[in-house]
Motif scaffolding. Structure first.
Motif, PDB file in Angstrom:
ATOM      1  N   GLY A 165       0.897  -1.161  -0.001  1.00 59.61           N
ATOM      2  CA  GLY A 165       0.037   0.010  -0.039  1.00 59.61           C
ATOM      3  C   GLY A 165       0.817   1.108  -0.133  1.00 59.61           C
ATOM      4  O   GLY A 165       1.765   1.319  -0.857  1.00 59.61           O
ATOM      5  N   GLY A 166       0.730   2.083   0.861  1.00 55.62           N
ATOM      6  CA  GLY A 166       1.065   3.552   0.898  1.00 55.62           C
ATOM      7  C   GLY A 166       2.679   3.487   1.386  1.00 55.62           C
ATOM      8  O   GLY A 166       3.126   4.418   1.309  1.00 55.62           O
ATOM      9  N   LYS A 167       3.140   2.009   1.937  1.00 55.21           N
ATOM     10  CA  LYS A 167       4.599   2.058   2.401  1.00 55.21           C
ATOM     11  C   LYS A 167       5.557   1.993   1.134  1.00 55.21           C
ATOM     12  O   LYS A 167       6.818   1.949   1.273  1.00 55.21           O
ATOM     13  N   ALA A 168       4.938   1.703  -0.091  1.00 54.09           N
ATOM     14  CA  ALA A 168       5.851   1.456  -1.192  1.00 54.09           C
ATOM     15  C   ALA A 168       6.856   2.426  -1.473  1.00 54.09           C
ATOM     16  O   ALA A 168       7.822   2.185  -1.533  1.00 54.09           O
ATOM     17  N   LYS A 169       6.389   3.913  -1.273  1.00 56.22           N
ATOM     18  CA  LYS A 169       7.709   4.849  -1.682  1.00 56.22           C
ATOM     19  C   LYS A 169       8.831   4.734  -0.717  1.00 56.22           C
ATOM     20  O   LYS A 169       9.842   5.289  -0.998  1.00 56.22           O
ATOM     21  N   SER A 170       8.222   4.505   0.501  1.00 59.89           N
ATOM     22  CA  SER A 170       9.301   4.743   1.556  1.00 59.89           C
ATOM     23  C   SER A 170       9.982   3.578   1.929  1.00 59.89           C
ATOM     24  O   SER A 170      10.986   3.359   2.637  1.00 59.89           O
ATOM     25  N   GLY A 171       9.398   2.265   1.682  1.00 63.82           N
ATOM     26  CA  GLY A 171      10.027   0.993   1.759  1.00 63.82           C
ATOM     27  C   GLY A 171      11.079   0.669   0.922  1.00 63.82           C
ATOM     28  O   GLY A 171      11.303   1.217  -0.068  1.00 63.82           O
ATOM     29  N   GLN A 172      11.846  -0.369   1.427  1.00 68.58           N
ATOM     30  CA  GLN A 172      12.950  -0.823   0.529  1.00 68.58           C
ATOM     31  C   GLN A 172      12.536  -2.078   0.014  1.00 68.58           C
ATOM     32  O   GLN A 172      12.197  -3.198   0.889  1.00 68.58           O
ATOM     33  N   ILE A 173      12.601  -2.389  -1.189  1.00 62.90           N
ATOM     34  CA  ILE A 173      12.054  -3.672  -1.966  1.00 62.90           C
ATOM     35  C   ILE A 173      13.516  -4.421  -2.327  1.00 62.90           C
ATOM     36  O   ILE A 173      14.247  -3.902  -2.936  1.00 62.90           O
TER      37      ILE A 173
END
Length: 201
Positions: A165-173
């Protein structure tokens, strides 16, 4: 389409291609050998070569589904099954054995799409059609049946974005790609990146 249904569809396509190619291919003459004419309904021998037995799908789904479909299409046909157990050199030997046994057609899910090319060439020279199944094998194959690997990557990426969800931009994949000898892995990656680019780190 769920994974099991997808395997059923692919197996059905592979077997349908296989039986058709075998029926047509054995009517040809090569190198002065006597033509081995096969008519619809005659018994055919199909070599089924799968790549490994650590993933449950091959022994639990692919093999039994393919054998079942062969019997539905041709009750007199015989499937000779072998598994390479992740060893490319073993699979090359298995192709040689199928050629020696004079099978009518080979269904091949390759361990290594590049190293199997010389074996595919040998089968071609022996007038034995090879249907590349699941993974595209190099060499003079007669047919290829698989699913849309790039689309699978896209579906995986969309599911990932939905879950985070909204964590995509701030998260590290962290992206782990498959074995480099498997051409499907590159297509999964391509499809996934086409969806993820600009949306995750």
């Amino acid at each position: 389409m769920n994974a099991t249904l997808r395997r059923v569809v692919i197996a059905t396509a592979a077997v349908s291609l296989t039986v058709g190619l075998a029926a047509c291919g054995k009517a040809k003459e090569a190198d002065g050998r006597e033509a081995r004419d096969r008519k619809k309904g005659d018994a055919l021998t199909i070599g089924l070569l799968l790549p490994e037995d650590q993933t449950a799908r091959y022994e639990n789904f692919d093999q039994p589904l393919i054998e079942k479909r062969v019997k539905e299409l041709c009750s007199a046909c015989d499937v000779k099954y072998v598994n390479a157990k992740s060893d490319a050199s073993v699979q090359q030997q298995q192709v040689d054995s199928m050629i020696t046994k004079d099978v009518d057609v080979i269904i091949l899910d390759s361990v290594d799409s590049k190293s199997i090319a010389s074996s595919v060439e040998k089968a071609h020279d022996a007038d034995i059609p090879v249907v590349a199944y699941d993974r595209l094998a190099e060499g003079p194959i007669s047919a290829y049946t698989s699913f849309d690997n790039a689309e699978v990557g896209k579906v995986q990426a969309r599911s990932l974005l939905k879950e985070i969800g909204g964590k995509a931009k701030s998260g590290q994949i962290v992206m782990l790609n498959g074995w480099e000898a498997d051409p499907n892995a590159a297509m999964y990656k391509q499809g996934a990146l086409s969806v993820l680019k600009g949306k995750v780190k």
